[in-house]
Design an enzyme around this catalytic site. Structure first.
Site, PDB file in Angstrom:
ATOM      1  N   ASP A   8       0.983  -1.243   0.176  1.00 10.74           N
ATOM      2  CA  ASP A   8       0.038  -0.194   0.026  1.00 10.74           C
ATOM      3  C   ASP A   8       1.039   1.174  -0.017  1.00 10.74           C
ATOM      4  OD1 ASP A   8      -2.269   1.539   0.419  1.00 10.74           O
ATOM      5  OD2 ASP A   8      -1.758   1.637   2.509  1.00 10.74           O
ATOM      6  N   LEU A   9       0.279   2.411  -0.471  1.00 11.42           N
ATOM      7  CA  LEU A   9       1.228   3.621  -0.415  1.00 11.42           C
ATOM      8  C   LEU A   9       1.233   4.202   0.878  1.00 11.42           C
ATOM      9  CD1 LEU A   9       3.152   5.343  -2.096  1.00 11.42           C
ATOM     10  CD2 LEU A   9       0.913   6.816  -2.849  1.00 11.42           C
ATOM     11  N   ASP A  10      -0.160   5.053   0.954  1.00  9.37           N
ATOM     12  CA  ASP A  10      -0.231   5.965   2.212  1.00  9.37           C
ATOM     13  C   ASP A  10      -0.354   5.256   3.427  1.00  9.37           C
ATOM     14  OD1 ASP A  10      -0.950   8.194   0.358  1.00  9.37           O
ATOM     15  OD2 ASP A  10      -2.876   7.420  -0.202  1.00  9.37           O
ATOM     16  N   THR A  16       1.790   9.993   4.215  1.00  8.61           N
ATOM     17  CA  THR A  16       0.787  10.856   3.715  1.00  8.61           C
ATOM     18  C   THR A  16      -0.458  10.853   4.306  1.00  8.61           C
ATOM     19  OG1 THR A  16       0.505   9.178   2.004  1.00  8.61           O
ATOM     20  CG2 THR A  16       1.599  11.359   1.358  1.00  8.61           C
ATOM     21  N   LYS A  44      -8.901   5.398   6.018  1.00  9.32           N
ATOM     22  CA  LYS A  44      -7.628   4.952   5.723  1.00  9.32           C
ATOM     23  C   LYS A  44      -7.882   3.567   4.531  1.00  9.32           C
ATOM     24  CE  LYS A  44      -4.630   6.357   9.206  1.00  9.32           C
ATOM     25  NZ  LYS A  44      -3.893   5.880  10.370  1.00  9.32           N
ATOM     26  N   SER A 113      -2.521   0.631  -4.664  1.00  6.43           N
ATOM     27  CA  SER A 113      -3.147   1.671  -3.922  1.00  6.43           C
ATOM     28  C   SER A 113      -4.413   2.202  -4.006  1.00  6.43           C
ATOM     29  CB  SER A 113      -2.044   2.914  -3.836  1.00  6.43           C
ATOM     30  OG  SER A 113      -2.600   4.083  -3.325  1.00  6.43           O
ATOM     31  N   ALA A 114      -5.306   2.831  -3.401  1.00  7.21           N
ATOM     32  CA  ALA A 114      -6.320   3.534  -3.783  1.00  7.21           C
ATOM     33  C   ALA A 114      -6.268   4.994  -4.349  1.00  7.21           C
ATOM     34  CB  ALA A 114      -7.348   3.427  -2.444  1.00  7.21           C
ATOM     35  N   LYS A 144     -11.129  -1.017  -1.610  1.00  3.98           N
ATOM     36  CA  LYS A 144     -10.863  -1.773  -0.503  1.00  3.98           C
ATOM     37  C   LYS A 144     -12.106  -1.518   0.524  1.00  3.98           C
ATOM     38  CE  LYS A 144      -5.856  -0.819  -1.113  1.00  3.98           C
ATOM     39  NZ  LYS A 144      -4.598  -0.229  -0.617  1.00  3.98           N
ATOM     40  N   GLU A 168       0.274  -3.425   4.369  1.00  7.03           N
ATOM     41  CA  GLU A 168      -0.886  -2.450   4.651  1.00  7.03           C
ATOM     42  C   GLU A 168      -1.326  -1.721   6.129  1.00  7.03           C
ATOM     43  OE1 GLU A 168      -3.733  -0.826   3.849  1.00  7.03           O
ATOM     44  OE2 GLU A 168      -4.243  -1.414   1.652  1.00  7.03           O
TER      45      GLU A 168
HETATM   46  C1  BG6 Z   1      -5.874   5.864  -0.001  1.00  7.07           C
HETATM   47  C2  BG6 Z   1      -5.768   6.482   1.490  1.00  7.07           C
HETATM   48  O1  BG6 Z   1      -4.466   5.188   0.048  1.00  7.07           O
HETATM   49  O2  BG6 Z   1      -5.967   6.677  -1.054  1.00  7.07           O
HETATM   50  C3  BG6 Z   1      -6.962   7.178   1.679  1.00  7.07           C
HETATM   51  O3  BG6 Z   1      -5.466   5.738   2.417  1.00  7.07           O
HETATM   52  C4  BG6 Z   1      -7.104   8.219   0.604  1.00  7.07           C
HETATM   53  O4  BG6 Z   1      -6.874   8.221   2.728  1.00  7.07           O
HETATM   54  C5  BG6 Z   1      -7.297   7.318  -0.943  1.00  7.07           C
HETATM   55  O5  BG6 Z   1      -8.430   8.697   0.464  1.00  7.07           O
HETATM   56  C6  BG6 Z   1      -7.433   7.985  -2.013  1.00  7.07           C
HETATM   57  O6  BG6 Z   1      -6.445   8.736  -2.227  1.00  7.07           O
HETATM   58  P1  BG6 Z   1      -6.357   9.965  -3.431  1.00  7.07           P
HETATM   59  O7  BG6 Z   1      -4.954  10.442  -3.400  1.00  7.07           O
HETATM   60  O8  BG6 Z   1      -6.780   9.488  -5.000  1.00  7.07           O
HETATM   61  O9  BG6 Z   1      -7.225  11.103  -3.039  1.00  7.07           O
HETATM   62 MG    MG Z   2      -2.607   3.139   3.726  1.00 11.07          MG
END
Ligand code: BG6
Ligand code: MG
Length: 216
Positions: A8-10, A16, A44, A113-114, A144, A168
């Site tokens: 996962d990224l964030d 972030t 999240k 990542s989302a 997710k 994650e």
């Molecule tokens: C997820 C985060 O990785 O991405 C969420 O945990 C975030 O908090 C989602 O809303 C979407 O990200 P973005 O950058 O497209 O707004």
């Molecule tokens: Mg995350």
């Protein structure tokens, strides 16, 4: 053997999550909605659109699609403003060591990542080249805990879900990994991520031997 290691990224590679929180909090405040750190756990791993719906739900606020689109744009603009100065220093402790180890061992490395902002963040923080495959919010239609993002990543790496490991920080992401029948590794608090197969406070707590055992 070759396994798929999906990150996962964030909140996993970069911190972030705090910027997402700040940007959402601004929207919530402007609508007089009380939005706490605890509420933020629900956001999240969740898509941008769904996150707004959750916040509006907390305040029982109804809105037209037009209004919602406006808030979504505002939130992302604010979020992006926090990313302007982002650099290598924002990669979370211990992450690079694990990425290097996996590269050395010729493992499949993917992002799952989302976020729709994933690529520029990977570029800015200098870790883009570690990833063989990137699946992000621009590539999936089901957020997710739907496992789509992780299944797609494993498929692109040509590796069976059962031979895949997911890192994650979100409950929704751990659930997605579990539904995909992948090994789920939670990064964060045990009380929050208890559904994960393994839990570490952060990447500095992950030993080389743990990764070697996963590779098998
Ligand atoms: C997820 C985060 O990785 O991405 C969420 O945990 C975030 O908090 C989602 O809303 C979407 O990200 P973005 O950058 O497209 O707004
Ligand atoms: Mg995350």
């Amino acid at each position: 053997s070759k396994k798929a290691f999906i990150f996962d990224l964030d909140g996993v590679i970069v911190d972030t999550a705090k910027y997402h929180f700040l940007a959402w909090q601004k929207i919530a405040k402007s609508l007089n909605i009380n939005f706490t750190h605890e509420d933020n756990e629900l956001l999240k791993g969740v898509s941008r659109v769904r996150s707004l719906d959750i916040i509006l739900g907390l305040g029982n606020v109804q809105a037209t699609q037009e209004q919602k689109d406006q808030w979504l744009i505002q939130k992302n603009e604010d979020y992006l403003s926090y990313l302007v100065d982002m650099d290598e220093s924002e990669v979370l402790p211990g992450v690079l060591k694990i990425l290097k180890l996996l590269k050395d061992k010729n493992q499949g490395i993917a992002l799952g990542s989302a976020s729709k902002n994933a690529r520029p963040i990977l570029e800015k923080t200098g870790v883009l080249s570690y990833f063989d495959v990137i699946v992000d919010g621009n590539d999936v239609s089901n957020a997710k805990p739907d496992p789509e993002v992780f299944l797609k990543a494993a498929q692109l790496l040509n590796i069976d879900p059962k031979n895949s490991i997911v890192f994650e920080d979100s409950v929704a992401g751990i659930q997605a990994a579990n539904i995909a029948e992948m090994v789920s590794v939670g990064i964060g608090e045990e009380t929050i991520l208890h559904e994960a197969d393994h839990i570490f406070k952060d990447f500095t707590q992950i030993e080389t031997s743990f990764i070697e055992e996963l590779i098998g």
